[in-house]
Scaffold this motif. Structure first.
Motif, PDB file in Angstrom:
ATOM      1  N   ILE A 125      10.953   6.771 -11.822  1.00 30.07           N
ATOM      2  CA  ILE A 125       9.837   5.888 -11.441  1.00 30.07           C
ATOM      3  C   ILE A 125       8.615   6.324 -12.236  1.00 30.07           C
ATOM      4  CG2 ILE A 125       8.639   4.839  -9.512  1.00 30.07           C
ATOM      5  CD1 ILE A 125      11.692   4.668  -9.341  1.00 30.07           C
ATOM      6  N   LEU A 126       8.372   5.654 -13.358  1.00 29.31           N
ATOM      7  CA  LEU A 126       7.285   6.079 -14.243  1.00 29.31           C
ATOM      8  C   LEU A 126       5.925   5.601 -13.759  1.00 29.31           C
ATOM      9  CD1 LEU A 126       9.022   5.499 -17.699  1.00 29.31           C
ATOM     10  CD2 LEU A 126       8.930   7.572 -16.308  1.00 29.31           C
ATOM     11  N   ASP A 127       5.882   4.458 -13.091  1.00 29.97           N
ATOM     12  CA  ASP A 127       4.612   3.950 -12.582  1.00 29.97           C
ATOM     13  C   ASP A 127       4.207   4.772 -11.355  1.00 29.97           C
ATOM     14  OD1 ASP A 127       2.566   1.619 -12.565  1.00 29.97           O
ATOM     15  OD2 ASP A 127       3.307   1.662 -10.501  1.00 29.97           O
ATOM     16  N   ARG A 128       3.044   5.401 -11.416  1.00 29.40           N
ATOM     17  CA  ARG A 128       2.641   6.329 -10.361  1.00 29.40           C
ATOM     18  C   ARG A 128       2.418   5.627  -9.023  1.00 29.40           C
ATOM     19  NH1 ARG A 128       4.887  10.492 -10.821  1.00 29.40           N
ATOM     20  NH2 ARG A 128       6.212   8.999 -11.899  1.00 29.40           N
ATOM     21  N   GLU A 129       1.880   4.419  -9.056  1.00 25.56           N
ATOM     22  CA  GLU A 129       1.657   3.689  -7.807  1.00 25.56           C
ATOM     23  C   GLU A 129       2.996   3.355  -7.137  1.00 25.56           C
ATOM     24  OE1 GLU A 129      -0.232  -0.559  -6.284  1.00 25.56           O
ATOM     25  OE2 GLU A 129      -0.767   0.236  -8.257  1.00 25.56           O
ATOM     26  N   SER A 130       3.961   2.901  -7.944  1.00 27.26           N
ATOM     27  CA  SER A 130       5.286   2.588  -7.404  1.00 27.26           C
ATOM     28  C   SER A 130       5.949   3.847  -6.853  1.00 27.26           C
ATOM     29  CB  SER A 130       6.168   1.966  -8.488  1.00 27.26           C
ATOM     30  OG  SER A 130       5.616   0.756  -8.964  1.00 27.26           O
ATOM     31  N   PHE A 131       5.798   4.968  -7.571  1.00 25.87           N
ATOM     32  CA  PHE A 131       6.410   6.219  -7.110  1.00 25.87           C
ATOM     33  C   PHE A 131       5.841   6.635  -5.754  1.00 25.87           C
ATOM     34  CE2 PHE A 131       6.284  10.833  -6.706  1.00 25.87           C
ATOM     35  CZ  PHE A 131       7.629  11.143  -6.835  1.00 25.87           C
ATOM     36  N   ALA A 132       4.522   6.524  -5.591  1.00 26.18           N
ATOM     37  CA  ALA A 132       3.906   6.922  -4.325  1.00 26.18           C
ATOM     38  C   ALA A 132       4.436   6.074  -3.165  1.00 26.18           C
ATOM     39  CB  ALA A 132       2.388   6.804  -4.417  1.00 26.18           C
ATOM     40  N   GLN A 133       4.591   4.764  -3.396  1.00 23.75           N
ATOM     41  CA  GLN A 133       5.107   3.883  -2.341  1.00 23.75           C
ATOM     42  C   GLN A 133       6.560   4.215  -2.010  1.00 23.75           C
ATOM     43  OE1 GLN A 133       4.176   0.164  -4.378  1.00 23.75           O
ATOM     44  NE2 GLN A 133       2.656  -0.308  -2.819  1.00 23.75           N
ATOM     45  N   ILE A 134       7.373   4.436  -3.042  1.00 26.70           N
ATOM     46  CA  ILE A 134       8.789   4.750  -2.815  1.00 26.70           C
ATOM     47  C   ILE A 134       8.926   6.092  -2.109  1.00 26.70           C
ATOM     48  CG2 ILE A 134      10.960   5.301  -3.989  1.00 26.70           C
ATOM     49  CD1 ILE A 134      10.173   3.226  -6.118  1.00 26.70           C
ATOM     50  N   ASP A 135       8.105   7.058  -2.496  1.00 29.38           N
ATOM     51  CA  ASP A 135       8.159   8.376  -1.870  1.00 29.38           C
ATOM     52  C   ASP A 135       7.841   8.282  -0.381  1.00 29.38           C
ATOM     53  OD1 ASP A 135       8.411  11.325  -2.309  1.00 29.38           O
ATOM     54  OD2 ASP A 135       6.363  11.303  -1.559  1.00 29.38           O
ATOM     55  N   ARG A 136       6.875   7.439  -0.012  1.00 30.27           N
ATOM     56  CA  ARG A 136       6.560   7.267   1.412  1.00 30.27           C
ATOM     57  C   ARG A 136       7.723   6.603   2.144  1.00 30.27           C
ATOM     58  NH1 ARG A 136       1.310   5.855  -0.509  1.00 30.27           N
ATOM     59  NH2 ARG A 136       1.799   3.631  -0.283  1.00 30.27           N
ATOM     60  N   LEU A 137       8.354   5.624   1.497  1.00 29.83           N
ATOM     61  CA  LEU A 137       9.463   4.915   2.144  1.00 29.83           C
ATOM     62  C   LEU A 137      10.632   5.851   2.446  1.00 29.83           C
ATOM     63  CD1 LEU A 137       9.876   1.435   0.370  1.00 29.83           C
ATOM     64  CD2 LEU A 137       9.384   1.868   2.775  1.00 29.83           C
ATOM     65  N   ILE A 138      11.059   6.618   1.452  1.00 27.84           N
ATOM     66  CA  ILE A 138      12.270   7.418   1.623  1.00 27.84           C
ATOM     67  C   ILE A 138      12.043   8.620   2.532  1.00 27.84           C
ATOM     68  CG2 ILE A 138      13.149   6.694  -0.629  1.00 27.84           C
ATOM     69  CD1 ILE A 138      12.401   9.418  -1.741  1.00 27.84           C
ATOM     70  N   HIS A 139      10.803   8.946   2.824  1.00 23.26           N
ATOM     71  CA  HIS A 139      10.515  10.035   3.756  1.00 23.26           C
ATOM     72  C   HIS A 139      10.241   9.517   5.164  1.00 23.26           C
ATOM     73  CE1 HIS A 139      10.042  12.563   0.118  1.00 23.26           C
ATOM     74  NE2 HIS A 139      10.348  13.549   0.940  1.00 23.26           N
ATOM     75  N   SER A 140      10.562   8.251   5.429  1.00 23.99           N
ATOM     76  CA  SER A 140      10.440   7.712   6.783  1.00 23.99           C
ATOM     77  C   SER A 140      11.490   8.351   7.679  1.00 23.99           C
ATOM     78  CB  SER A 140      10.617   6.188   6.764  1.00 23.99           C
ATOM     79  OG  SER A 140       9.658   5.569   5.920  1.00 23.99           O
ATOM     80  N   THR A 141      11.296   8.230   8.990  1.00 26.44           N
ATOM     81  CA  THR A 141      12.233   8.839   9.937  1.00 26.44           C
ATOM     82  C   THR A 141      13.309   7.868  10.390  1.00 26.44           C
ATOM     83  OG1 THR A 141      10.741   8.266  11.760  1.00 26.44           O
ATOM     84  CG2 THR A 141      10.499  10.454  10.772  1.00 26.44           C
ATOM     85  N   CYS A 142      13.056   6.566  10.308  1.00 19.58           N
ATOM     86  CA  CYS A 142      14.027   5.589  10.788  1.00 19.58           C
ATOM     87  C   CYS A 142      13.750   4.248  10.111  1.00 19.58           C
ATOM     88  CB  CYS A 142      13.942   5.453  12.310  1.00 19.58           C
ATOM     89  SG  CYS A 142      15.077   4.225  13.011  1.00 19.58           S
ATOM     90  N   GLY A 143      14.786   3.437   9.943  1.00 18.31           N
ATOM     91  CA  GLY A 143      14.615   2.107   9.354  1.00 18.31           C
ATOM     92  C   GLY A 143      15.590   1.876   8.211  1.00 18.31           C
ATOM     93  N   LEU A 144      15.576   0.663   7.696  1.00 14.64           N
ATOM     94  CA  LEU A 144      16.462   0.260   6.600  1.00 14.64           C
ATOM     95  C   LEU A 144      15.653   0.136   5.312  1.00 14.64           C
ATOM     96  CD1 LEU A 144      19.233  -0.815   5.576  1.00 14.64           C
ATOM     97  CD2 LEU A 144      18.468  -3.103   6.265  1.00 14.64           C
TER      98      LEU A 144
END
Length: 589
Positions: A125-144
């Protein structure tokens, strides 16, 4: 003698081209008979290139026979599939497919490489804004979390890289896939046979959930049973990763709804969608200056100046030009005449918020994508324009990220209605258009300054909404536990009434049967909200789940084994609602 020579030439040709493809980390090789020749093409980094063309037609038959012989296929013209074993001469497994054409049998070889560790997520993920959003998503505790994209878009690679980025010793992670592509240490990998049907796949997911994982990756959701099993895992508190073969986030949602998933259930479970696309990266050592066509001058809200900034195109050579450049020493040593050097992945990241609820419930793919962009999602087009401006890709790659209807409309807009000629060729009109573009940019700057102040607030608002959504899920789970406890107390009363009856008349037998039926229905209702009965007889005693009522001295069962169930126990996820009361075997004295 001629036949022997042709076979030797074909064998040498195949061995050399396969070795070259493996060395270049290609994914596919295509042997394609033409009217008077044989052509060989190679797919590398998702790009299809001609490796060798105009080979003598005499090589078609011996090449086909040699490849079929390696895969133990019949020498018939019917379509066939097979495998060239890894232990063979090439050292890797090759999957072969034959297909009859008007000029002979076309053969495709898919190269299956040994599974390796996935690349680091920050490298993908080279785009820093996209990386920050993806990093928050995958560190969630529950969800799809859905990873979507077309073939060879990088969605599976991002999924595995995400698993590697979040794995910790205190997390239980399961990964289920028909064809695992990478190996991630400390993760439970479950390979599913390719011939296993969808219901069996879904049953495997349910079995994994019973092992109480924190995170579950379920491969591709391409059937209703698999989708239901994934959503059930989310309902039971898992963070679930899955891929969907779709080109945009909106189309992925529409596709799952078309499978039969209720839109409300999908909205409740899904917390984010990561859409993927791969663009070919220009070779910086041999790229050539380029002037984009007029239809790229205005792309929606994106403005491209055709004069003020240098743009580039790929110096892609034909096989004949490559051979000529080799002889003269002018061939680019970095890309070998392809003009491109690897690929660049771009990602649209859709964060599911309450503002998208009504659009998702409607299930319109285009409306979902548009609404997501309105709430701040960067589109493929905007991401590709940034790469094009930076000289990392070409206008041809940029056009792959633009809706074809937008391109057609722009082409119509660049045609002079009176003369029928392109306005781009009319320099006066072009300069006037550029002037007004600059005016529009100046007028837009003030608006962008206001938006900049809102972006920080918007991000905080989205995070707050996400926390509310997670809290709502936790409250719903707590409510289900309370309901289960109430139902269990009713079951206890029914069970007591049923067991207290010693039927001596038909009426008493009917009453006892009625109690049994009512108890069965109550247990079914409890099971639907996620409560499970603790398995007892034949299992090892576990103080966390079982209560010893009596220890029985016996040699028929191993010491510590449960040999009788006095009263059932119940669990909800990792929470024990009621201990099972059991008799436990001990060694005879």
């Amino acid at each position: 003698m001629q036949q022997t020579t042709d076979r030797d030439n074909a064998t040498s040709l195949v061995d050399r081209i396969v070795a070259r493809a493996i060395g270049d980390r290609a994914s596919h090789l295509y042997f394609e008979p033409q009217a008077r020749s044989l052509q060989i093409r190679i797919r590398q980094n998702g790009s299809l290139q001609t490796a060798i063309q105009n080979l003598p037609q005499d090589l078609v038959q011996p090449t086909t026979e040699y490849l079929k012989e390696l895969a133990y296929l019949d020498n018939t013209s019917a379509p066939q599939t097979g495998t060239i074993a890894k232990s063979g001469k090439f050292g890797l497994k090759l999957e072969i497919t034959t297909l009859p054409t008007q000029f002979g049998q076309q053969i495709t070889l898919k190269i299956v490489y040994d599974r390796q560790s996935p690349p680091a997520l920050e490298q993908l993920i080279l785009d820093r804004e996209s990386f920050a959003q993806i990093d928050r998503l995958i560190h969630s505790t529950c969800g799809l979390v859905l990873f979507v994209g077309e073939r060879a878009s990088g969605k599976s690679t991002t999924l595995y890289a995400s698993l590697a980025a979040i794995q910790r010793p205190d997390l239980s992670i399961f990964e289920i896939d028909r064809q695992p592509k990478y190996t991630v240490p400390s993760i439970n990998h479950i390979s599913i046979p390719s011939n296993l049907d969808d219901r069996a796949y879904a049953q495997t997911i349910d079995t994994c959930v019973s092992q109480q994982p924190d995170i579950l990756a379920v491969g591709s959701i391409d059937s209703l049973p698999t989708a239901r099993a994934a959503l059930q895992a989310v309902a039971r508190g898992c963070l679930v990763f899955a891929t969907v073969p779709a080109t945009t986030a909106g189309k992925a949602i529409a596709q799952l709804i078309a499978l039969g998933i209720p839109p409300a259930q999908l909205y409740t479970a899904t917390i984010g969608i990561i859409a993927h696309k791969q663009l070919q990266q220009l070779c910086p050592d041999c790229r050539l200056p380029d002037r984009p066509s007029g239809d790229l001058a205005h792309l929606g809200s994106t403005l491209l100046s055709l004069h003020e900034q240098p743009y580039y195109r790929a110096q892609t050579l034909s096989p004949r030009e490559i051979e000529s450049s080799k002889r003269t020493g002018e061939l680019c040593v970095h890309c070998q005449g392809i003009g491109y050097r690897g690929t660049i992945g771009i990602q649209e990241v859709l964060i599911v918020t309450d503002r998208l609820k009504s659009t998702i419930l409607q299930g319109d793919a285009e409306a979902i994508d548009f609404a997501a962009q309105e709430t701040g999602m960067r589109s493929f087009m905007d991401l590709a324009v940034s790469l094009f401006r930076a000289g990392k890709t070409t206008s041809a790659q940029l056009k792959r990220c633009i809706d074809p209807r937008i391109l057609l409309q722009n082409q119509l807009n660049t045609i002079n209605p009176s003369s029928g000629e392109l306005v781009a060729n009319d320099m006066a009109s072009l300069e006037a258009a550029l002037y007004w573009k600059q005016q529009a940019i100046a007028a837009k700057s003030e608006y962008e300054q206001l938006l900049a102040e809102l972006e920080s607030y918007q991000q905080e608002s989205d995070e707050f909404e996400q926390r509310i959504k997670q809290s709502r899920s936790q409250v719903e789970q707590g409510t289900r536990v309370e309901i289960a406890l109430q139902l269990l107390s009713v079951v206890d009363v029914i069970e007591l009434a049923r067991t207290s009856i010693k039927p001596q008349t038909d009426r008493e037998s009917a009453i006892q049967k009625g109690y049994s039926m009512l108890e069965t229905k109550m247990l079914a209702s409890i099971k639907e909200i996620g409560v499970r009965i603790v398995e007892t007889t034949g299992y090892q005693f576990d103080a966390r789940r079982h209560e010893i009522v009596r220890e029985v001295s016996t040699s028929e069962s191993a010491p510590g084994t449960i040999i009788a169930e006095v009263k059932r126990g119940y669990t909800f996820g990792d929470r024990v609602l009621r201990l099972a009361q059991v008799k436990v075997a001990v060694a005879p004295k």
